[in-house]
Design a protein around this motif. Structure first.
Motif, mmCIF file in Angstrom:
data_model
loop_
_atom_site.group_PDB
_atom_site.id
_atom_site.type_symbol
_atom_site.label_atom_id
_atom_site.label_comp_id
_atom_site.label_asym_id
_atom_site.label_seq_id
_atom_site.Cartn_x
_atom_site.Cartn_y
_atom_site.Cartn_z
ATOM 1 N N MET A 1 50.113 63.947 -35.947
ATOM 2 C CA MET A 1 49.758 62.987 -36.968
ATOM 3 C C MET A 1 48.752 62.006 -36.370
ATOM 4 N N ARG A 2 47.613 61.909 -37.020
ATOM 5 C CA ARG A 2 46.577 60.971 -36.570
ATOM 6 C C ARG A 2 46.335 59.921 -37.646
ATOM 7 N N LEU A 3 46.081 58.723 -37.217
ATOM 8 C CA LEU A 3 45.809 57.617 -38.122
ATOM 9 C C LEU A 3 44.434 57.763 -38.752
ATOM 10 N N ASN A 4 44.346 57.524 -40.048
ATOM 11 C CA ASN A 4 43.069 57.496 -40.757
ATOM 12 C C ASN A 4 42.528 56.068 -40.614
ATOM 13 N N VAL A 5 41.802 55.836 -39.557
ATOM 14 C CA VAL A 5 41.346 54.491 -39.193
ATOM 15 C C VAL A 5 40.447 53.901 -40.273
ATOM 16 N N GLU A 6 39.558 54.704 -40.835
ATOM 17 C CA GLU A 6 38.648 54.205 -41.866
ATOM 18 C C GLU A 6 39.427 53.716 -43.089
ATOM 19 N N GLN B 1 46.007 39.024 -38.066
ATOM 20 C CA GLN B 1 47.039 38.942 -39.102
ATOM 21 C C GLN B 1 47.796 40.266 -39.198
ATOM 22 N N PHE B 2 47.052 41.375 -39.125
ATOM 23 C CA PHE B 2 47.684 42.686 -39.189
ATOM 24 C C PHE B 2 48.595 42.893 -37.980
ATOM 25 N N ALA B 3 48.155 42.454 -36.826
ATOM 26 C CA ALA B 3 48.985 42.561 -35.626
ATOM 27 C C ALA B 3 50.298 41.799 -35.815
ATOM 28 N N ALA C 1 45.594 43.107 -29.082
ATOM 29 C CA ALA C 1 44.781 44.019 -28.264
ATOM 30 C C ALA C 1 45.036 45.471 -28.660
ATOM 31 N N THR C 2 46.282 45.817 -28.914
ATOM 32 C CA THR C 2 46.614 47.178 -29.324
ATOM 33 C C THR C 2 45.979 47.497 -30.670
ATOM 34 N N VAL C 3 46.098 46.585 -31.622
ATOM 35 C CA VAL C 3 45.497 46.791 -32.942
ATOM 36 C C VAL C 3 43.988 46.948 -32.811
ATOM 37 N N SER C 4 43.368 46.122 -32.004
ATOM 38 C CA SER C 4 41.924 46.210 -31.801
ATOM 39 C C SER C 4 41.521 47.564 -31.231
ATOM 40 N N ARG C 5 42.263 48.033 -30.242
ATOM 41 C CA ARG C 5 41.952 49.335 -29.629
ATOM 42 C C ARG C 5 42.141 50.477 -30.618
ATOM 43 N N ILE C 6 43.165 50.396 -31.436
ATOM 44 C CA ILE C 6 43.408 51.440 -32.435
ATOM 45 C C ILE C 6 42.291 51.447 -33.472
ATOM 46 N N SER D 1 39.264 50.354 -33.216
ATOM 47 C CA SER D 1 37.966 50.720 -32.640
ATOM 48 C C SER D 1 37.971 52.156 -32.109
ATOM 49 N N LYS D 2 39.090 52.851 -32.329
ATOM 50 C CA LYS D 2 39.262 54.251 -31.927
ATOM 51 C C LYS D 2 39.219 54.458 -30.413
ATOM 52 N N LYS D 3 39.506 53.403 -29.661
ATOM 53 C CA LYS D 3 39.586 53.529 -28.208
ATOM 54 C C LYS D 3 40.954 54.039 -27.787
ATOM 55 N N ARG D 4 41.888 54.028 -28.755
ATOM 56 C CA ARG D 4 43.252 54.453 -28.478
ATOM 57 C C ARG D 4 43.827 55.040 -29.759
ATOM 58 N N GLY D 5 44.624 56.067 -29.623
ATOM 59 C CA GLY D 5 45.314 56.633 -30.778
ATOM 60 C C GLY D 5 46.558 55.821 -31.074
ATOM 61 N N ALA D 6 47.134 56.060 -32.220
ATOM 62 C CA ALA D 6 48.362 55.373 -32.600
ATOM 63 C C ALA D 6 49.551 56.227 -32.177
ATOM 64 N N GLY D 7 50.365 55.690 -31.281
ATOM 65 C CA GLY D 7 51.567 56.384 -30.844
ATOM 66 C C GLY D 7 52.698 56.185 -31.844
ATOM 67 N N ALA D 8 53.855 56.687 -31.508
ATOM 68 C CA ALA D 8 55.013 56.626 -32.413
ATOM 69 C C ALA D 8 55.366 55.187 -32.792
ATOM 70 N N LYS D 9 55.338 54.278 -31.818
ATOM 71 C CA LYS D 9 55.671 52.868 -32.102
ATOM 72 C C LYS D 9 54.667 52.265 -33.077
ATOM 73 N N ALA D 10 53.377 52.524 -32.853
ATOM 74 C CA ALA D 10 52.340 51.978 -33.726
ATOM 75 C C ALA D 10 52.422 52.585 -35.122
ATOM 76 N N ILE D 11 52.684 53.875 -35.205
ATOM 77 C CA ILE D 11 52.805 54.533 -36.508
ATOM 78 C C ILE D 11 53.951 53.915 -37.305
ATOM 79 N N GLY D 12 55.087 53.727 -36.653
ATOM 80 C CA GLY D 12 56.228 53.102 -37.314
ATOM 81 C C GLY D 12 55.927 51.682 -37.769
#
Length: 67
Positions: A1-6, A21-23, A31-36, A38-49
């Motif tokens: 499962m990949r996040l649809n960043v757009e 605010q989203f964070a 920082a995690t939200v920013s990386r996700i 900007s597509k520098k990092r994928g969304a792991g299970a914790k971020a998806i949840g």
């Protein structure tokens, strides 16, 4: 499962939420939200949840690519 960043970025614009605010709503670090987003990092299970919890009204099929 990949996040649809757009799609997520479109939602944030519609809701007029900043990355910070989203964070806060997800419980993820800014920082995690920013990386996700900007597509520098994928969304792991914790971020998806966390994203699902912050946006329960959004369709899973639109938020994520079900590979």
């Amino acid at each position: 499962m990949r996040l649809n960043v757009e799609y997520l970025q479109d939602i944030l614009m519609q809701k007029q939420w900043s990355e910070r605010q989203f964070a806060l709503k997800t419980g993820l670090s800014p920082a995690t939200v920013s990386r996700i987003l900007s597509k520098k990092r994928g969304a792991g299970a914790k971020a998806i949840g966390a994203i699902r919890k912050a946006l329960p009204e959004e369709s899973l099929e639109k938020l994520f690519f079900l590979d």
